[in-house]
Design a protein around this motif. Structure first.
Motif, mmCIF file in Angstrom:
data_model
loop_
_atom_site.group_PDB
_atom_site.id
_atom_site.type_symbol
_atom_site.label_atom_id
_atom_site.label_comp_id
_atom_site.label_asym_id
_atom_site.label_seq_id
_atom_site.Cartn_x
_atom_site.Cartn_y
_atom_site.Cartn_z
ATOM 1 N N SER A 55 1.319 5.092 -11.365
ATOM 2 C CA SER A 55 1.911 5.589 -10.046
ATOM 3 C C SER A 55 1.077 6.730 -9.682
ATOM 4 N N GLU A 75 2.108 1.528 -8.276
ATOM 5 C CA GLU A 75 2.493 2.039 -7.051
ATOM 6 C C GLU A 75 1.831 3.092 -6.543
ATOM 7 N N ASP A 100 2.365 -2.346 -5.410
ATOM 8 C CA ASP A 100 2.945 -2.019 -4.048
ATOM 9 C C ASP A 100 1.860 -0.614 -3.588
ATOM 10 N N SER A 102 -1.226 -0.209 -3.287
ATOM 11 C CA SER A 102 -2.329 -0.055 -4.313
ATOM 12 C C SER A 102 -3.487 -0.813 -4.069
#
Length: 135
Positions: A55, A75, A100, A102
Protein backbone atom coordinates in the motif's frame (compact mmCIF):
# COMPACT_ATOMS: atom_id res chain seq x y z
CA UNK A 1 1.48 -11.66 9.48
CA UNK A 2 5.17 -12.33 9.92
CA UNK A 3 6.68 -9.11 8.58
CA UNK A 4 5.10 -5.65 8.62
CA UNK A 5 6.86 -2.52 7.37
CA UNK A 6 5.21 0.80 8.14
CA UNK A 7 5.64 4.34 6.99
CA UNK A 8 9.11 5.31 5.86
CA UNK A 9 10.40 1.82 6.52
CA UNK A 10 13.32 0.69 4.40
CA UNK A 11 14.29 -2.96 4.31
CA UNK A 12 15.82 -5.83 2.39
CA UNK A 13 14.25 -9.27 2.76
CA UNK A 14 16.69 -11.84 1.41
CA UNK A 15 16.63 -15.64 1.27
CA UNK A 16 13.48 -16.05 3.35
CA UNK A 17 10.69 -18.62 3.26
CA UNK A 18 7.20 -17.86 4.60
CA UNK A 19 4.95 -20.91 4.86
CA UNK A 20 1.41 -21.47 6.14
CA UNK A 21 0.68 -17.85 7.12
CA UNK A 22 -2.98 -17.30 7.91
CA UNK A 23 -3.22 -13.58 8.71
CA UNK A 24 -5.53 -11.47 6.53
CA UNK A 25 -2.56 -9.36 5.38
CA UNK A 26 -0.59 -12.44 4.41
CA UNK A 27 3.05 -13.13 5.20
CA UNK A 28 4.29 -9.63 4.37
CA UNK A 29 2.58 -6.25 4.58
CA UNK A 30 4.37 -3.17 3.25
CA UNK A 31 2.69 0.21 3.73
CA UNK A 32 4.02 3.69 2.94
CA UNK A 33 7.59 2.53 2.28
CA UNK A 34 9.72 3.69 -0.63
CA UNK A 35 12.83 1.56 -0.38
CA UNK A 36 12.03 -2.13 0.02
CA UNK A 37 13.69 -5.03 -1.80
CA UNK A 38 12.57 -8.66 -1.57
CA UNK A 39 15.04 -11.18 -3.04
CA UNK A 40 15.30 -14.97 -3.24
CA UNK A 41 12.15 -15.37 -1.14
CA UNK A 42 9.32 -17.90 -1.21
CA UNK A 43 5.77 -17.48 0.09
CA UNK A 44 3.82 -20.74 0.03
CA UNK A 45 0.70 -22.39 1.41
CA UNK A 46 -0.83 -19.14 2.69
CA UNK A 47 -4.07 -19.85 4.49
CA UNK A 48 -5.45 -16.30 4.48
CA UNK A 49 -6.84 -14.37 1.55
CA UNK A 50 -3.50 -12.72 0.76
CA UNK A 51 0.07 -13.92 0.35
CA UNK A 52 1.32 -10.33 0.74
CA UNK A 53 0.07 -6.75 0.44
CA UNK A 54 1.50 -3.41 -0.69
CA UNK A 55 0.00 0.00 0.00
CA UNK A 56 1.44 3.35 -1.13
CA UNK A 57 4.89 1.80 -1.47
CA UNK A 58 7.72 1.26 -3.94
CA UNK A 59 9.00 -2.30 -3.85
CA UNK A 60 11.31 -4.41 -6.01
CA UNK A 61 11.05 -8.19 -6.07
CA UNK A 62 13.78 -10.46 -7.45
CA UNK A 63 13.32 -14.21 -7.69
CA UNK A 64 10.16 -14.25 -5.55
CA UNK A 65 8.07 -17.43 -5.66
CA UNK A 66 4.43 -17.44 -4.54
CA UNK A 67 2.99 -20.97 -4.57
CA UNK A 68 -0.27 -22.59 -3.42
CA UNK A 69 -1.52 -19.60 -1.50
CA UNK A 70 -3.48 -16.42 -1.74
CA UNK A 71 -2.96 -13.54 -4.08
CA UNK A 72 -1.01 -10.34 -3.56
CA UNK A 73 -2.72 -6.99 -3.25
CA UNK A 74 -1.21 -3.74 -4.52
CA UNK A 75 -2.93 -0.41 -3.85
CA UNK A 76 -1.36 2.89 -4.93
CA UNK A 77 2.06 1.29 -5.24
CA UNK A 78 4.86 0.72 -7.72
CA UNK A 79 6.15 -2.85 -7.85
CA UNK A 80 8.78 -4.43 -10.07
CA UNK A 81 8.94 -8.23 -10.37
CA UNK A 82 12.15 -9.70 -11.88
CA UNK A 83 12.33 -13.47 -12.53
CA UNK A 84 9.39 -14.21 -10.22
CA UNK A 85 6.99 -17.17 -10.21
CA UNK A 86 3.29 -17.15 -9.28
CA UNK A 87 2.06 -20.74 -9.42
CA UNK A 88 -1.00 -22.72 -8.33
CA UNK A 89 -2.71 -19.85 -6.50
CA UNK A 90 -6.50 -19.55 -6.19
CA UNK A 91 -8.85 -16.64 -5.46
CA UNK A 92 -12.26 -15.28 -6.35
CA UNK A 93 -10.71 -12.77 -8.81
CA UNK A 94 -7.09 -12.23 -9.78
CA UNK A 95 -5.66 -15.50 -8.51
CA UNK A 96 -2.07 -14.23 -8.51
CA UNK A 97 -2.77 -10.57 -7.79
CA UNK A 98 -5.27 -7.73 -7.37
CA UNK A 99 -3.80 -4.45 -8.57
CA UNK A 100 -5.53 -1.10 -7.98
CA UNK A 101 -4.15 2.35 -8.85
CA UNK A 102 -0.63 0.91 -9.16
CA UNK A 103 2.18 0.44 -11.63
CA UNK A 104 3.42 -3.13 -12.05
CA UNK A 105 6.52 -4.04 -14.07
CA UNK A 106 7.10 -7.72 -14.93
CA UNK A 107 10.47 -8.89 -16.24
CA UNK A 108 11.04 -12.55 -17.00
CA UNK A 109 8.27 -13.56 -14.58
CA UNK A 110 5.96 -16.55 -14.94
CA UNK A 111 2.32 -17.22 -14.05
CA UNK A 112 1.08 -20.82 -14.18
CA UNK A 113 -1.73 -22.94 -12.77
CA UNK A 114 -3.51 -19.99 -11.14
CA UNK A 115 -7.32 -20.20 -11.01
CA UNK A 116 -10.06 -17.68 -10.26
CA UNK A 117 -13.76 -18.32 -9.59
CA UNK A 118 -14.68 -14.99 -11.22
CA UNK A 119 -12.26 -13.18 -13.50
CA UNK A 120 -8.53 -12.85 -14.10
CA UNK A 121 -6.74 -16.11 -13.45
CA UNK A 122 -3.46 -14.19 -13.18
CA UNK A 123 -3.76 -10.43 -12.49
CA UNK A 124 -6.88 -8.33 -11.96
CA UNK A 125 -5.98 -4.75 -12.91
CA UNK A 126 -8.08 -1.69 -11.96
CA UNK A 127 -6.91 1.82 -12.92
CA UNK A 128 -3.36 0.46 -13.12
CA UNK A 129 -0.47 0.25 -15.55
CA UNK A 130 1.15 -3.08 -16.42
CA UNK A 131 4.50 -3.28 -18.21
CA UNK A 132 5.76 -6.69 -19.26
CA UNK A 133 9.34 -7.02 -20.46
CA UNK A 134 10.84 -10.30 -21.68
CA UNK A 135 10.19 -13.74 -20.27
Amino acid sequence: MLLSLGRRGAAVVNGTRFSGCDADGGAVRIEGSDDVAVRDTEIRDSKGRLAFSLSASTVSFERLAVRRGGQFLSEGSTATFDDCVFADNAADNGAAGMVDDSEIVLRGSRFSGNTAEGSAGALDLAASALVSEGG
